[in-house]
Write a protein that holds these residues in place. Structure first.
Motif, mmCIF file in Angstrom:
data_model
loop_
_atom_site.group_PDB
_atom_site.id
_atom_site.type_symbol
_atom_site.label_atom_id
_atom_site.label_comp_id
_atom_site.label_asym_id
_atom_site.label_seq_id
_atom_site.Cartn_x
_atom_site.Cartn_y
_atom_site.Cartn_z
ATOM 1 N N ILE A 1 0.840 -1.197 0.000
ATOM 2 C CA ILE A 1 0.000 0.000 0.000
ATOM 3 C C ILE A 1 0.876 1.248 0.000
ATOM 4 O O ILE A 1 0.597 2.223 -0.708
ATOM 5 C CB ILE A 1 -0.958 -0.015 1.210
ATOM 6 N N GLY A 2 1.967 1.219 0.769
ATOM 7 C CA GLY A 2 2.890 2.346 0.816
ATOM 8 C C GLY A 2 3.538 2.633 -0.522
ATOM 9 O O GLY A 2 3.704 3.791 -0.913
ATOM 10 N N VAL A 3 3.915 1.586 -1.241
ATOM 11 C CA VAL A 3 4.494 1.781 -2.579
ATOM 12 C C VAL A 3 3.471 2.416 -3.506
ATOM 13 O O VAL A 3 3.789 3.316 -4.283
ATOM 14 C CB VAL A 3 5.020 0.435 -3.140
ATOM 15 N N GLY A 4 2.234 1.968 -3.406
ATOM 16 C CA GLY A 4 1.174 2.568 -4.223
ATOM 17 C C GLY A 4 0.952 4.031 -3.876
ATOM 18 O O GLY A 4 0.811 4.876 -4.764
ATOM 19 N N LEU A 5 0.934 4.338 -2.578
ATOM 20 C CA LEU A 5 0.756 5.735 -2.156
ATOM 21 C C LEU A 5 1.912 6.611 -2.627
ATOM 22 O O LEU A 5 1.705 7.742 -3.085
ATOM 23 C CB LEU A 5 0.631 5.814 -0.632
ATOM 24 N N MET A 6 3.132 6.091 -2.511
ATOM 25 C CA MET A 6 4.279 6.868 -2.986
ATOM 26 C C MET A 6 4.236 7.054 -4.499
ATOM 27 O O MET A 6 4.593 8.115 -5.009
ATOM 28 C CB MET A 6 5.589 6.206 -2.575
ATOM 29 N N GLY A 7 3.812 6.026 -5.204
ATOM 30 C CA GLY A 7 3.686 6.146 -6.654
ATOM 31 C C GLY A 7 2.672 7.203 -7.052
ATOM 32 O O GLY A 7 2.933 8.038 -7.917
ATOM 33 N N PHE A 8 1.523 7.175 -6.395
ATOM 34 C CA PHE A 8 0.517 8.198 -6.676
ATOM 35 C C PHE A 8 1.006 9.574 -6.253
ATOM 36 O O PHE A 8 0.733 10.573 -6.919
ATOM 37 C CB PHE A 8 -0.811 7.871 -5.984
ATOM 38 N N GLY A 9 1.732 9.637 -5.136
ATOM 39 C CA GLY A 9 2.282 10.910 -4.690
ATOM 40 C C GLY A 9 3.256 11.498 -5.694
ATOM 41 O O GLY A 9 3.198 12.687 -6.021
ATOM 42 N N LEU A 10 4.145 10.670 -6.219
ATOM 43 C CA LEU A 10 5.087 11.143 -7.238
ATOM 44 C C LEU A 10 4.363 11.537 -8.519
ATOM 45 O O LEU A 10 4.742 12.517 -9.179
ATOM 46 C CB LEU A 10 6.143 10.077 -7.511
ATOM 47 N N GLY B 1 0.101 15.501 -3.650
ATOM 48 C CA GLY B 1 1.267 14.649 -3.907
ATOM 49 C C GLY B 1 2.194 14.570 -2.714
ATOM 50 O O GLY B 1 2.709 13.496 -2.377
ATOM 51 N N ASN B 2 2.418 15.701 -2.040
ATOM 52 C CA ASN B 2 3.265 15.696 -0.848
ATOM 53 C C ASN B 2 2.671 14.847 0.260
ATOM 54 O O ASN B 2 3.370 14.076 0.916
ATOM 55 C CB ASN B 2 3.476 17.131 -0.333
ATOM 56 N N ILE B 3 1.385 14.979 0.486
ATOM 57 C CA ILE B 3 0.729 14.211 1.544
ATOM 58 C C ILE B 3 0.772 12.719 1.229
ATOM 59 O O ILE B 3 1.074 11.895 2.104
ATOM 60 C CB ILE B 3 -0.715 14.713 1.738
ATOM 61 N N LEU B 4 0.507 12.351 -0.019
ATOM 62 C CA LEU B 4 0.559 10.938 -0.394
ATOM 63 C C LEU B 4 1.972 10.380 -0.298
ATOM 64 O O LEU B 4 2.181 9.241 0.140
ATOM 65 C CB LEU B 4 0.017 10.740 -1.811
ATOM 66 N N PHE B 5 2.970 11.169 -0.691
ATOM 67 C CA PHE B 5 4.358 10.724 -0.621
ATOM 68 C C PHE B 5 4.769 10.457 0.827
ATOM 69 O O PHE B 5 5.352 9.414 1.141
ATOM 70 C CB PHE B 5 5.276 11.763 -1.267
ATOM 71 N N LEU B 6 4.460 11.380 1.723
ATOM 72 C CA LEU B 6 4.826 11.199 3.124
ATOM 73 C C LEU B 6 4.050 10.054 3.766
ATOM 74 O O LEU B 6 4.602 9.291 4.575
ATOM 75 C CB LEU B 6 4.606 12.500 3.894
ATOM 76 N N ALA B 7 2.771 9.896 3.410
ATOM 77 C CA ALA B 7 1.991 8.776 3.934
ATOM 78 C C ALA B 7 2.548 7.448 3.425
ATOM 79 O O ALA B 7 2.639 6.471 4.183
ATOM 80 C CB ALA B 7 0.527 8.921 3.538
ATOM 81 N N GLY B 8 2.936 7.407 2.164
ATOM 82 C CA GLY B 8 3.526 6.192 1.610
ATOM 83 C C GLY B 8 4.839 5.835 2.284
ATOM 84 O O GLY B 8 5.113 4.653 2.548
ATOM 85 N N LEU B 9 5.644 6.839 2.584
ATOM 86 C CA LEU B 9 6.904 6.593 3.289
ATOM 87 C C LEU B 9 6.637 6.013 4.674
ATOM 88 O O LEU B 9 7.324 5.083 5.106
ATOM 89 C CB LEU B 9 7.698 7.894 3.391
ATOM 90 N N CYS B 10 5.621 6.536 5.356
ATOM 91 C CA CYS B 10 5.252 6.000 6.673
ATOM 92 C C CYS B 10 4.766 4.558 6.567
ATOM 93 O O CYS B 10 5.050 3.739 7.438
ATOM 94 C CB CYS B 10 4.177 6.866 7.316
ATOM 95 N N PHE B 11 4.039 4.229 5.521
ATOM 96 C CA PHE B 11 3.547 2.869 5.348
ATOM 97 C C PHE B 11 4.686 1.908 5.021
ATOM 98 O O PHE B 11 4.665 0.756 5.436
ATOM 99 C CB PHE B 11 2.497 2.798 4.229
ATOM 100 N N GLY C 1 9.010 23.428 3.123
ATOM 101 C CA GLY C 1 8.539 23.492 1.743
ATOM 102 C C GLY C 1 7.168 22.874 1.569
ATOM 103 O O GLY C 1 6.319 23.408 0.842
ATOM 104 N N VAL C 2 6.931 21.756 2.263
ATOM 105 C CA VAL C 2 5.600 21.135 2.222
ATOM 106 C C VAL C 2 4.566 22.101 2.793
ATOM 107 O O VAL C 2 3.472 22.268 2.245
ATOM 108 C CB VAL C 2 5.603 19.794 2.985
ATOM 109 N N THR C 3 4.919 22.762 3.882
ATOM 110 C CA THR C 3 4.003 23.730 4.498
ATOM 111 C C THR C 3 3.732 24.904 3.565
ATOM 112 O O THR C 3 2.581 25.360 3.449
ATOM 113 C CB THR C 3 4.595 24.238 5.827
#
Length: 129
Positions: A10-19, A38-48, A74-76
């Motif tokens: 799931i994390g790989v999928g979230l990071m893929g969608f984030g990118l 994209g930033n939120i999905l990337f960080l969530a994917g990294l956590c997963f 930068g995300v903020t």
């Protein structure tokens, strides 16, 4: 061979969608909503993928504090609809955070793809005989 859990998939999928959303946001002239998503999905994917504790440990190490500050700043900024400045700050933070990983990644890619003309520029590579 290491097994991959369902959460990591799931994390790989979230990071893929984030990118994907980050790339799409940049292509659409820094659309702040796509970049923020994209930033939120990337960080969530990294956590997963690596877990919340390891993610927090990675970002909040003493020697990576400046990179973390720039990256999350930068995300903020992107979330507050300053996409161009936010992405520049975020990119600088990304480079500071992952600068120790870049030589490993380049070495891995070059070990898979043997490009003779690059061996002249890299100090640890073997010259062709």
């Amino acid at each position: 061979m290491a097994t991959i859990t369902e959460l990591q998939k799931i994390g790989v999928g979230l990071m893929g969608f984030g990118l994907f959303f980050l790339l799409f946001g940049v292509l659409l002239y820094f659309d702040s909503v796509l970049l923020a998503f994209g930033n939120i999905l990337f960080l969530a994917g990294l956590c997963f993928i690596i877990g919340i504790r390891r993610t927090a440990h990675f970002f909040f190490q003493r020697n990576k504090f400046r990179g973390t500050l720039f990256f999350l700043g930068g995300v903020t900024l992107v979330l507050f609809r300053w996409p161009v400045i936010g992405m520049l700050v975020e990119s600088y933070g990304f480079v500071l955070l992952f600068r120790s990983f870049f030589p490993v990644a380049i070495g891995f890619v070059l070990s898979i793809v043997n490009l003779p003309f690059l061996s002249a520029f890299l100090p640890n590579s073997q010259s062709m005989v």
